[in-house]
Scaffold this motif. Structure first.
Motif, short mmCIF file in Angstrom:
data_model
loop_
_atom_site.label_atom_id
_atom_site.label_comp_id
_atom_site.label_asym_id
_atom_site.label_seq_id
_atom_site.Cartn_x
_atom_site.Cartn_y
_atom_site.Cartn_z
N LYS A 47 0.87 -1.17 0.00
CA LYS A 47 0.00 0.00 0.00
C LYS A 47 0.90 1.22 0.00
N ALA A 48 0.85 1.98 -1.07
CA ALA A 48 1.79 3.09 -1.25
C ALA A 48 1.70 4.10 -0.12
N GLN A 49 0.47 4.44 0.24
CA GLN A 49 0.26 5.45 1.30
C GLN A 49 -0.86 5.00 2.21
N ASN A 50 -0.59 5.00 3.50
CA ASN A 50 -1.60 4.61 4.48
C ASN A 50 -1.73 5.73 5.50
N MET A 51 -2.95 5.95 5.97
CA MET A 51 -3.16 6.91 7.06
C MET A 51 -3.73 6.16 8.25
N ALA A 52 -2.96 6.07 9.32
CA ALA A 52 -3.39 5.31 10.49
C ALA A 52 -2.50 5.65 11.68
N LEU A 53 -3.10 5.64 12.87
CA LEU A 53 -2.32 5.76 14.10
C LEU A 53 -1.75 4.41 14.52
#
Length: 502
Positions: A47-53
């Motif tokens: 996954k090229a870009q992930n947004m997650a804490l």
């Protein structure tokens, strides 16, 4: 063709893109990683870009999104930053910490991040990561982000169609029928793509179906006629398969009150809670009833109170003191409850948390809960590493990982009392007594020696045997693969991957 010849054949990458967020792309990607592994291939997620804490430390001591670590586990391989070269960790609603190739590069406002300037440099970084990964694994199972058709962000998109086109990936569009509007979301998503982009979409997967699938047979034909793209499967909603979730959106709905007959474990529901997967093993342990809460009464009813990690420790500590939760934790401990802190939770348990250099916030210092004789100073450099350690005086080697900013030491008049002895000679955490301790190690609760120690004071409530979490996870990946395989035309999927894009 023999099985060996079949699996040695290079397959084109497969990307699962979505009609929107939370349609199940991550879980479907995990399923196909396990399916390809079962079929004799050597797959890897990307996954090229992930947004997650919720992040994870690789064996190299670098940071990636936890979802890609889970997918790598499903694929039977160690995780690597090439699987998630760009990770965005929200610090506020508009600001994220940017982690590139496993290392933080600083905080950035969303408006600045999505500007065209500097975009090509990031694009080349994620392309290079994919290229390296493709040289080592076959096939690459890719995941998109959000909607495939965010046309306002088309020029700066790094993760959906531009990534698929670079990878020459076959795209499967995943739609969530449970939320409604599946025909509009599928047709609209496809039609909003450019003519060139549509060439890459080779299949549609309808996810989270409830009821008798036969009733949707006409729906499948309608979608195929509308879009001119085959539906590769309709995957039913499930309740009896447990795979780690990517984000903490639904935590507040889980088991919101104490119960009788089990050890009640309350996880304090912080506003900036991170790495909630630290508690997955306890959620599944039959000896335990675990619930997430910031209700003071429910915290005081718990046998064990766990204070989790936080992306903004001082902000969460301030909120705990403001809303009365800090006092309820202290009261629960005085009344005999066990209190354990992990990472930011460990820092919160001390006498004081200081941020004189404003690494994390504009708050210079705050008093902690005062349960442990330690003090923490926030520091700019992030620690990320996998660790092996012995817990207290146990002989078994435990495993976990560290992702934190800040250094914690005993206060001046307190003696050192480490909780863990690390294999490299360092120590970790602070042990006050069997009902009060803290650690920087995420994943510490995945180790049976730690869980058994944690539950030992409540032996009168226990009747179940020790829980084998690793075996449980393997069983769940296999159940997930079986569930998806049963409802997807895998022969069609393999034909798509063998033919490649036009």
């Amino acid at each position: 063709m023999s099985q060996q010849e079949k699996t040695s054949k290079k397959l084109h990458p497969l990307m699962f893109a979505g009609t929107g967020s939370d349609v199940g792309k991550s879980i479907i990607t995990s399923a196909f990683c396990r399916i390809f592994l079962q079929d004799g291939y050597h797959p890897a997620p990307f996954k090229a870009q992930n947004m997650a804490l919720n992040s994870y430390a690789t064996p190299d001591g670098l940071e990636i999104g936890r979802a890609q670590a889970v997918q790598a586990e499903a694929a039977g391989i160690p995780c690597h930053t090439d699987m998630n070269p760009l990770l965005l960790k929200p610090t506020t609603d508009k600001v994220c910490q940017v982690v590139l190739n496993g290392k933080p590069t600083g905080n950035q406002h969303a408006y600045e991040y999505f500007k065209k300037e500097g975009r090509e440099e990031l694009r080349q970084e994620v392309y290079s990561a994919f290229d390296r990964l493709q040289e080592r694994y076959n096939p690459i199972v890719m995941e998109g982000a959000g909607s495939i058709s965010e046309i306002n962000l088309r020029e700066v998109d790094l993760v959906n169609m531009p990534m698929a086109m670079h990878a020459k990936a076959n795209v499967i569009l995943v739609a969530d029928i449970d939320r409604g509007g599946v025909f509009a979301s599928v047709y609209g998503s496809v039609m909003l793509l450019t003519e060139e982009e549509r060439k890459y979409v080779k299949g549609i997967l309808i996810n989270k179906f409830r009821g008798d699938i036969r009733l949707f047979e006409s729906g499948v034909k309608i979608i195929e006629d509308l879009c001119g793209i085959p539906v590769i499967g309709v995957v039913p909603y499930y309740k009896d398969i447990y795979i780690e979730e990517e984000d903490s959106v639904m935590l507040q709905t889980k088991n919101l009150q104490a119960t009788h007959g089990k050890v009640n474990v309350a996880v304090v529901l912080l506003r900036h809670l991170s790495n909630f997967t630290d508690f997955n093993v306890l959620e599944r342990d039959p000896r335990v009833h675990l619930y997430y809460t910031n209700n003071t009464d429910e915290i005081e009813k718990a046998d064990i109170v766990l204070i989790p990690g936080s992306k903004s420790t001082l902000s969460d500590l301030y909120e705990l003191r403001r809303n009365g939760v800090a006092q309820s934790i202290i009261k629960a401990h005085k009344n005999g409850a066990t209190v354990v802190g992990i990472c930011g939770g460990f820092q919160i348990m001390g006498q004081e948390v200081c941020d004189l250099n404003h690494v994390e916030s504009n708050i210079d210092r705050l008093p902690g809960l005062g349960l442990l004789p330690i003090t923490t100073q926030m520091e700019g450099e992030k620690v990320t590493r996998q660790v092996q350690f012995s817990f207290l005086d146990t002989d078994s080697i435990c495993e976990g990982y560290e992702i934190h900013m800040g250094a914690t030491v005993p206060v001046e008049d307190a003696k050192a009392s480490p909780l863990n002895n690390l294999k490299d000679g360092r120590t970790d955490g602070y042990f006050l007594n069997e009902k009060c301790f803290g650690t920087y190690i995420h994943g510490i609760l995945d180790n049976s020696a730690v869980i058994d120690y944690l539950l030992a004071p409540y032996a009168d409530k226990l009747s179940e045997k020790t829980f084998d979490f690793k075996a449980f996870k393997e069983e769940q990946y296999n159940k997930l693969a079986e569930h998806v395989r049963k409802h997807v035309d895998m022969d069609l999927v393999y034909r798509i991957m063998e033919e490649g894009v036009v």
